[in-house]
Design an enzyme around this catalytic site. Structure first.
Site, PDB file in Angstrom:
ATOM      1  N   ASN A  44      38.108  85.437  -6.099  1.00 47.35           N
ATOM      2  CA  ASN A  44      38.996  84.996  -5.053  1.00 47.35           C
ATOM      3  C   ASN A  44      39.087  86.378  -4.446  1.00 47.35           C
ATOM      4  OD1 ASN A  44      40.572  83.505  -3.730  1.00 47.35           O
ATOM      5  ND2 ASN A  44      42.310  84.180  -4.821  1.00 47.35           N
ATOM      6  N   LYS A  97      46.183  82.063  -8.817  1.00 53.63           N
ATOM      7  CA  LYS A  97      47.587  82.239  -8.353  1.00 53.63           C
ATOM      8  C   LYS A  97      48.133  81.248  -7.549  1.00 53.63           C
ATOM      9  CE  LYS A  97      46.960  85.015  -4.158  1.00 53.63           C
ATOM     10  NZ  LYS A  97      47.471  86.021  -3.324  1.00 53.63           N
ATOM     11  N   SER A 137      56.141  87.963 -11.233  1.00 57.40           N
ATOM     12  CA  SER A 137      56.501  87.305  -9.958  1.00 57.40           C
ATOM     13  C   SER A 137      57.989  86.617 -10.080  1.00 57.40           C
ATOM     14  CB  SER A 137      55.647  85.897  -9.711  1.00 57.40           C
ATOM     15  OG  SER A 137      56.317  85.038  -8.819  1.00 57.40           O
ATOM     16  N   TYR A 162      51.030  77.854 -13.163  1.00 55.57           N
ATOM     17  CA  TYR A 162      50.916  79.222 -12.693  1.00 55.57           C
ATOM     18  C   TYR A 162      52.358  79.993 -12.974  1.00 55.57           C
ATOM     19  CZ  TYR A 162      52.004  83.106  -9.262  1.00 55.57           C
ATOM     20  OH  TYR A 162      52.296  84.127  -8.825  1.00 55.57           O
ATOM     21  N   LYS A 166      52.954  83.561 -15.687  1.00 51.05           N
ATOM     22  CA  LYS A 166      53.681  84.699 -15.440  1.00 51.05           C
ATOM     23  C   LYS A 166      54.817  84.854 -16.619  1.00 51.05           C
ATOM     24  CE  LYS A 166      51.337  85.907 -11.838  1.00 51.05           C
ATOM     25  NZ  LYS A 166      50.660  87.253 -11.551  1.00 51.05           N
ATOM     26  N   TYR A 190      57.346  90.259  -8.188  1.00 50.20           N
ATOM     27  CA  TYR A 190      57.310  90.308  -6.786  1.00 50.20           C
ATOM     28  C   TYR A 190      57.834  89.073  -6.291  1.00 50.20           C
ATOM     29  CZ  TYR A 190      52.522  92.719  -8.106  1.00 50.20           C
ATOM     30  OH  TYR A 190      51.848  93.372  -8.522  1.00 50.20           O
TER      31      TYR A 190
HETATM   32  C1  WQD Z   1      57.067  80.036   1.327  1.00 50.93           C
HETATM   33  C2  WQD Z   1      58.245  79.017   2.091  1.00 50.93           C
HETATM   34  C3  WQD Z   1      57.513  76.826   1.548  1.00 50.93           C
HETATM   35  C4  WQD Z   1      53.491  76.756   3.308  1.00 50.93           C
HETATM   36  C5  WQD Z   1      54.539  81.377  -3.925  1.00 50.93           C
HETATM   37  C6  WQD Z   1      54.541  81.766  -5.406  1.00 50.93           C
HETATM   38  C7  WQD Z   1      55.012  83.197  -5.737  1.00 50.93           C
HETATM   39  C8  WQD Z   1      53.789  84.039  -5.137  1.00 50.93           C
HETATM   40  C9  WQD Z   1      54.067  83.593  -3.674  1.00 50.93           C
HETATM   41  C10 WQD Z   1      51.572  84.185  -5.469  1.00 50.93           C
HETATM   42  C11 WQD Z   1      58.419  77.773   1.257  1.00 50.93           C
HETATM   43  C12 WQD Z   1      57.242  77.072   3.076  1.00 50.93           C
HETATM   44  C13 WQD Z   1      54.921  76.970   2.762  1.00 50.93           C
HETATM   45  C14 WQD Z   1      53.262  75.893   4.300  1.00 50.93           C
HETATM   46  C15 WQD Z   1      55.862  75.932   4.499  1.00 50.93           C
HETATM   47  N1  WQD Z   1      52.464  83.515  -5.730  1.00 50.93           N
HETATM   48  N2  WQD Z   1      55.826  76.653   3.636  1.00 50.93           N
HETATM   49  N3  WQD Z   1      54.493  75.450   4.915  1.00 50.93           N
HETATM   50  O1  WQD Z   1      55.923  79.131  -2.602  1.00 50.93           O
HETATM   51  O2  WQD Z   1      57.780  80.749  -2.074  1.00 50.93           O
HETATM   52  O3  WQD Z   1      55.732  81.670  -3.671  1.00 50.93           O
HETATM   53  O4  WQD Z   1      53.843  82.125  -3.428  1.00 50.93           O
HETATM   54  O5  WQD Z   1      51.261  85.225  -5.040  1.00 50.93           O
HETATM   55  O6  WQD Z   1      54.920  83.303  -7.207  1.00 50.93           O
HETATM   56  O7  WQD Z   1      55.607  80.721  -6.372  1.00 50.93           O
HETATM   57  O8  WQD Z   1      55.533  80.832  -1.108  1.00 50.93           O
HETATM   58  O9  WQD Z   1      54.477  81.088   1.038  1.00 50.93           O
HETATM   59  O10 WQD Z   1      53.919  78.953  -0.371  1.00 50.93           O
HETATM   60  O11 WQD Z   1      56.369  79.571   0.674  1.00 50.93           O
HETATM   61  O12 WQD Z   1      56.895  75.213   5.113  1.00 50.93           O
HETATM   62  O13 WQD Z   1      52.098  75.749   4.831  1.00 50.93           O
HETATM   63  O14 WQD Z   1      57.310  78.451   3.098  1.00 50.93           O
HETATM   64  O15 WQD Z   1      58.424  75.348   1.588  1.00 50.93           O
HETATM   65  O16 WQD Z   1      59.941  77.410   1.695  1.00 50.93           O
HETATM   66  P1  WQD Z   1      56.229  80.507  -2.428  1.00 50.93           P
HETATM   67  P2  WQD Z   1      54.901  79.998   0.145  1.00 50.93           P
END
Ligand code: WQD
Length: 351
Positions: A44, A97, A137, A162, A166, A190
């Site tokens: 990746n 991830k 995380s 996932y 963690k 994080y």
């Molecule tokens: C953020 C916000 C979505 C995509 C996850 C993992 C965390 C870490 C980061 C890996 C939320 C909204 C998202 C989209 C949207 N993992 N969203 N449209 O879910 O907070 O965290 O990723 O590195 O451990 O849990 O991050 O960026 O997916 O979402 O509206 O196309 O954006 O609903 O509110 P998340 P995210």
């Protein structure tokens, strides 16, 4: 007590060091004088990131970097790495991830993320290396009862494999110290890492359709996607969209260097939240990225994404107090740097 060593005399193995957070951390480690060894199977990540690291840090610092293309599950490959390098510390990023993918591929996620960690720490023990920083995380906090989240906030059941990996790896590393107090473990939780190196030479480059918000928004801005799909606007937040604690990847990288310095000479298990302490909504991110790229980005409101929490953001007082670390960059900086990366690399590293 683990041995105290200056950065110039310290060799750090970075698993997953060609990935998004790993590569930015490698830049900070090299700039800090460390010897760095990357092990990454490039499942990746792109090998081209190595050239970008060299261009950023320069010839002298990049002479302190070695790269091994290998799977952390490959015990023989790890033994060779430890035989050929005087590894003092390990920063463990390597792992699958994607939250959504983990739901459809639990066997792959549990065997890869947990299995590779067990192989890694077993080989570390065989070679007398018992200092590890783990890329954990905020997902281990689940759906928070109260905000902001501190390191004392309860771990809650994960909502996907996932997150469970963690959660479980934190427990595994804690068990190592219980069994052998010589282990020196730091768990970095994080929040939401985004942004890119300000040079625009490195950044986030997910394969396929981005699961996370920022890379998706960046691909809309550069014309690869037609609009942002906002997953729900009926949450109990100021504008109804999800709120997260977005942290600049360079701040996160600096947090790892601070953790290495903090753990020097210590043993034990310590948890630190790495965030900014500020919550930002999806619509606020779209607005900030529109300002960074100079045009209003189109979006459409869609139903909530299963498993999403309404809001989470960090209390980072412990990292500031104990490690003297705190985030320096704000949302505008994160969007500016992300846009610099994406606009110069519309198709990522393979562009
Ligand atoms: C953020 C916000 C979505 C995509 C996850 C993992 C965390 C870490 C980061 C890996 C939320 C909204 C998202 C989209 C949207 N993992 N969203 N449209 O879910 O907070 O965290 O990723 O590195 O451990 O849990 O991050 O960026 O997916 O979402 O509206 O196309 O954006 O609903 O509110 P998340 P995210």
């Amino acid at each position: 007590m683990s041995n105290q060593k200056a950065p110039q005399d310290t060799c750090v193995l970075v698993t997953g060091g060609a990935g998004f957070i790993g590569s930015h951390t490698v830049v900070k480690l090299l700039e800090g004088g460390y010897q760095v060894v990357i092990v990454d199977d490039l499942s990746n990540a792109s090998e081209r990131v190595l050239d970008r690291i060299d261009r950023i840090v320069g010839e002298d610092a990049s002479s302190r970097l070695s790269f091994y293309r290998a799977d952390v599950n490959d015990r023989e490959a790890l033994d060779v790495i430890f035989d050929e390098n005087p590894i003092d510390r390990v920063i463990h990023f390597a792992g699958f991830k994607a939250v959504g993918e983990s739901v459809s591929k639990p066997i792959e996620y549990y065997s890869n993320n947990i299995g590779s960690t067990l192989t890694l720490v077993d080989v570390m023990r065989d070679h007398g290396c018992k200092s590890i920083v783990f890329s954990s995380s905020a997902t281990v906090y689940g759906d928070p009862d109260a905000l902001p989240l501190t390191e004392q906030s309860p771990k809650k059941p994960a909502t996907n494999p996932y997150g469970w990996t963690k959660w479980m790896i934190e427990e595994i590393l804690g068990s190592l110290h219980t069994a052998d107090p010589a282990w020196n473990v730091v768990l970095l939780r994080y929040f939401n890492p985004i942004g890119a190196h300000p040079s625009g030479l490195m950044g986030e480059d997910p394969k396929g359709i981005p699961n996370n918000l920022l890379p998706y928004v960046a691909q809309v801005a550069v014309g690869r996607r037609d609009r942002v799909h906002v997953f729900g606007d009926d949450y109990d937040t100021p504008d109804g969209t999800g709120v997260r604690d977005y942290i600049h990847v360079m701040d996160l990288a600096a947090g790892h260097v601070a953790a290495l310095a903090w753990m020097d000479g210590r043993t034990g298990v310590e948890v630190f939240n790495l965030g900014t302490g500020n919550g930002t909504s999806v619509l606020e991110i779209i607005e900030a990225f529109s300002a960074a790229c100079g045009r209003e980005l189109p979006y459409v409101i869609e139903p909530r994404r299963p498993g999403d929490v309404t809001a989470n953001y960090a209390d980072c007082a412990k990292a500031r107090r104990e490690m003297g670390w705190e985030a320096q960059f704000g949302i505008a900086d994160m969007c500016r740097d992300s846009w610099t990366w994406q606009s110069h690399n519309p198709n990522g590293y393979e562009g």
